[in-house]
Scaffold this motif. Structure first.
Motif, PDB file in Angstrom:
ATOM      1  N   GLY A  40     -26.615 -21.218  -4.129  1.00 57.25           N
ATOM      2  CA  GLY A  40     -26.972 -22.302  -3.217  1.00 57.25           C
ATOM      3  C   GLY A  40     -25.764 -23.109  -2.796  1.00 57.25           C
ATOM      4  O   GLY A  40     -25.734 -23.696  -1.713  1.00 57.25           O
TER       5      GLY A  40
ATOM      6  N   SER B 125     -35.052 -28.774  -2.052  1.00 57.05           N
ATOM      7  CA  SER B 125     -35.064 -27.760  -0.993  1.00 57.05           C
ATOM      8  C   SER B 125     -36.482 -27.537  -0.453  1.00 57.05           C
ATOM      9  O   SER B 125     -37.434 -27.352  -1.218  1.00 57.05           O
ATOM     10  CB  SER B 125     -34.483 -26.448  -1.512  1.00 57.05           C
TER      11      SER B 125
ATOM     12  N   GLY C 238     -28.891 -26.669 -10.497  1.00 57.87           N
ATOM     13  CA  GLY C 238     -29.779 -27.612  -9.825  1.00 57.87           C
ATOM     14  C   GLY C 238     -31.058 -27.827 -10.613  1.00 57.87           C
ATOM     15  O   GLY C 238     -31.652 -28.904 -10.587  1.00 57.87           O
TER      16      GLY C 238
ATOM     17  N   CYS D 108     -32.044 -32.197  -5.970  1.00 54.53           N
ATOM     18  CA  CYS D 108     -32.359 -30.892  -5.368  1.00 54.53           C
ATOM     19  C   CYS D 108     -33.784 -30.983  -4.829  1.00 54.53           C
ATOM     20  O   CYS D 108     -34.719 -31.201  -5.593  1.00 54.53           O
ATOM     21  CB  CYS D 108     -32.281 -29.778  -6.408  1.00 54.53           C
TER      22      CYS D 108
ATOM     23  N   ARG E 215     -25.729 -29.157   3.424  1.00 58.60           N
ATOM     24  CA  ARG E 215     -25.193 -29.822   2.226  1.00 58.60           C
ATOM     25  C   ARG E 215     -23.874 -29.188   1.789  1.00 58.60           C
ATOM     26  O   ARG E 215     -22.967 -29.857   1.326  1.00 58.60           O
ATOM     27  CB  ARG E 215     -26.243 -29.744   1.107  1.00 58.60           C
TER      28      ARG E 215
ATOM     29  N   VAL F 110     -33.451 -21.798   0.071  1.00 60.94           N
ATOM     30  CA  VAL F 110     -32.111 -22.403   0.007  1.00 60.94           C
ATOM     31  C   VAL F 110     -31.566 -22.530   1.432  1.00 60.94           C
ATOM     32  O   VAL F 110     -30.591 -21.895   1.809  1.00 60.94           O
ATOM     33  CB  VAL F 110     -31.200 -21.581  -0.926  1.00 60.94           C
TER      34      VAL F 110
ATOM     35  N   VAL G 140     -23.782 -28.500  -5.559  1.00 60.30           N
ATOM     36  CA  VAL G 140     -22.813 -28.785  -4.496  1.00 60.30           C
ATOM     37  C   VAL G 140     -21.738 -29.755  -4.997  1.00 60.30           C
ATOM     38  O   VAL G 140     -20.565 -29.651  -4.621  1.00 60.30           O
ATOM     39  CB  VAL G 140     -23.533 -29.310  -3.232  1.00 60.30           C
TER      40      VAL G 140
ATOM     41  N   CYS H  31     -28.874 -31.387  -7.410  1.00 60.02           N
ATOM     42  CA  CYS H  31     -27.837 -30.794  -6.555  1.00 60.02           C
ATOM     43  C   CYS H  31     -26.447 -31.336  -6.866  1.00 60.02           C
ATOM     44  O   CYS H  31     -25.451 -30.713  -6.509  1.00 60.02           O
ATOM     45  CB  CYS H  31     -28.181 -31.022  -5.088  1.00 60.02           C
TER      46      CYS H  31
HETATM   47  S1  SF4 Z   1     -30.691 -28.650  -2.718  1.00 59.61           S
HETATM   48 FE1  SF4 Z   1     -30.203 -26.497  -2.291  1.00 59.61          FE
HETATM   49  S2  SF4 Z   1     -28.013 -26.284  -2.774  1.00 59.61           S
HETATM   50 FE2  SF4 Z   1     -28.727 -28.182  -3.728  1.00 59.61          FE
HETATM   51  S3  SF4 Z   1     -29.309 -27.572  -5.820  1.00 59.61           S
HETATM   52 FE3  SF4 Z   1     -31.156 -27.466  -4.572  1.00 59.61          FE
HETATM   53  S4  SF4 Z   1     -31.273 -25.322  -3.904  1.00 59.61           S
HETATM   54 FE4  SF4 Z   1     -29.142 -25.676  -4.622  1.00 59.61          FE
END
Ligand code: SF4
Length: 334
Positions: free
Chosen positions: A168, A263, A214, A261, A275, A268, A223, A219
């Motif tokens: 991700g 999503s 995550g 996180c 992000r 993803v 990230v 997240c």
């Molecule tokens: S928001 Fe997306 S990139 Fe961030 S932890 Fe969750 S799945 Fe991974």
């Protein structure tokens, strides 16, 4: 995860067990044994056994070595120099190929959200502007974003990515490397290897002391960690001292703390693709702040990593890859 195959009468034909060993790696039961036996039984044989950022920086100071050189020495306890270099070069080639594929493909991403791939069109516009020497005010952000989005669109489409540190969050490290390479000609073979080794050292410290998952810490761990890894590599390539690299990683991670996180539809895609673009932009912002300093910093990298761990522990489960909170419940899936 255990897979079992039965015939029509319910007789078990085949049973296979697979283990997720973190960082996107999946091995079979036999593979797990091989992985274990490949590790030295006595960890003391591994040089520079830093477990924290403080230890990493103090070993760098005492040895006079860069973070990349210490990480290289550690890796050589497990494999030959030739194999290490080959692996590092393959990683970069795979990342770079992924960016190229992401920039070449248009269309709608699978999964039902009907999210459009944008990297290709944005990339075409940027290339045209570059050919005309037209450098806009958002030049750096544009390129960092488009490279990161290219990777994450590929990931969302089931394409091949390098887990860095997760799928991700796979766009941040390649985007920053490609940005330095493509626009600033800073990255040759040696610099690429240095970049990846430094990134891996910082990613390892984060994973060891907190999490890159995550599902565990939101997240910020994906990230946020990717951004800290990317800036560590960038600061190394741009001539930063170990202290400046530590500072840069801390700045990048600090400004992702608390990020959840959420999503949408468990895919993803949203917010993950953009992000990653932000993770790359924040990484280069952190590099510029750290490289203009002398490496001394108010918040230590270890303190920041521990803060991420504690914040992740306190975070509601709704915000840890469950799709039960945040954007996941406020954006209609149609
Ligand atoms: S928001 Fe997306 S990139 Fe961030 S932890 Fe969750 S799945 Fe991974």
């Amino acid at each position: 995860m255990v897979f079992e195959a039965y015939d029509n009468s319910g007789v078990l034909l085949l049973r296979r067990t697979y283990f997720s060993i973190e960082g996107g790696f999946v091995v079979s039961g036999e593979g797990l044994q091989t992985t274990r036996s490949a590790r030295p039984t006595n960890e003391k044989n591994v040089p520079y056994p830093f477990a924290t950022a403080t230890e990493m920086l103090s070993m760098a100071e005492q040895s006079g070595l860069s973070i990349a050189a210490m990480k290289r020495a550690k890796e050589l306890a497990f494999q030959s120099e030739q194999s290490l270099n080959k692996g590092l070069d393959q990683l970069w080639e795979t990342m770079n190929d992924c960016i190229n594929r992401g920039l070449a493909h248009e269309g709608i991403l699978p999964g039902g959200l009907k999210v459009k791939r944008r990297a290709s069109k944005i990339g075409e516009r940027l290339k045209a502007e570059k050919a005309q020497n037209s450098v806009g005010p958002m030049h750096a952000n544009d390129w960092l974003s488009v490279f990161a989005m290219a990777v994450n669109e590929e990931n969302a489409a089931g394409g091949r990515v390098v887990t860095a540190p997760t799928n991700g969050a796979a766009g941040v490290v390649p985007a920053v490397m490609r940005y330095l390479d493509y626009l600033h000609n800073e990255v040759g073979v040696d610099e690429r290897r240095m970049f990846l080794l430094t990134s891996a050292a910082v990613g390892g410290v984060i994973k060891h002391n907190a999490s890159i998952s995550g599902a565990e810490v939101g997240c910020q761990g994906e990230v946020g960690s990717a951004s800290a890894m990317a800036v560590a590599g960038a600061a190394a390539v741009l001539g930063g001292t170990p202290a400046q690299i530590g500072n840069a990683a801390e700045i990048a991670l600090e400004h992702h703390l608390g990020m959840t996180c959420d999503s949408v539809a468990g895919l993803v895609q949203v917010p993950c693709i953009e992000r990653n673009a932000f993770g790359a932009v924040k990484a280069m912002t952190a590099a510029s702040l750290a490289l203009r300093g002398d490496g001394t910093h108010f918040v230590r990298l270890d303190a920041c990593i521990e803060t991420m761990r504690q914040t992740g522990n306190d975070m509601s489960e709704k915000y840890k890859e469950t799709g039960l909170g945040g954007l996941a419940v406020n954006v209609p899936e149609c």
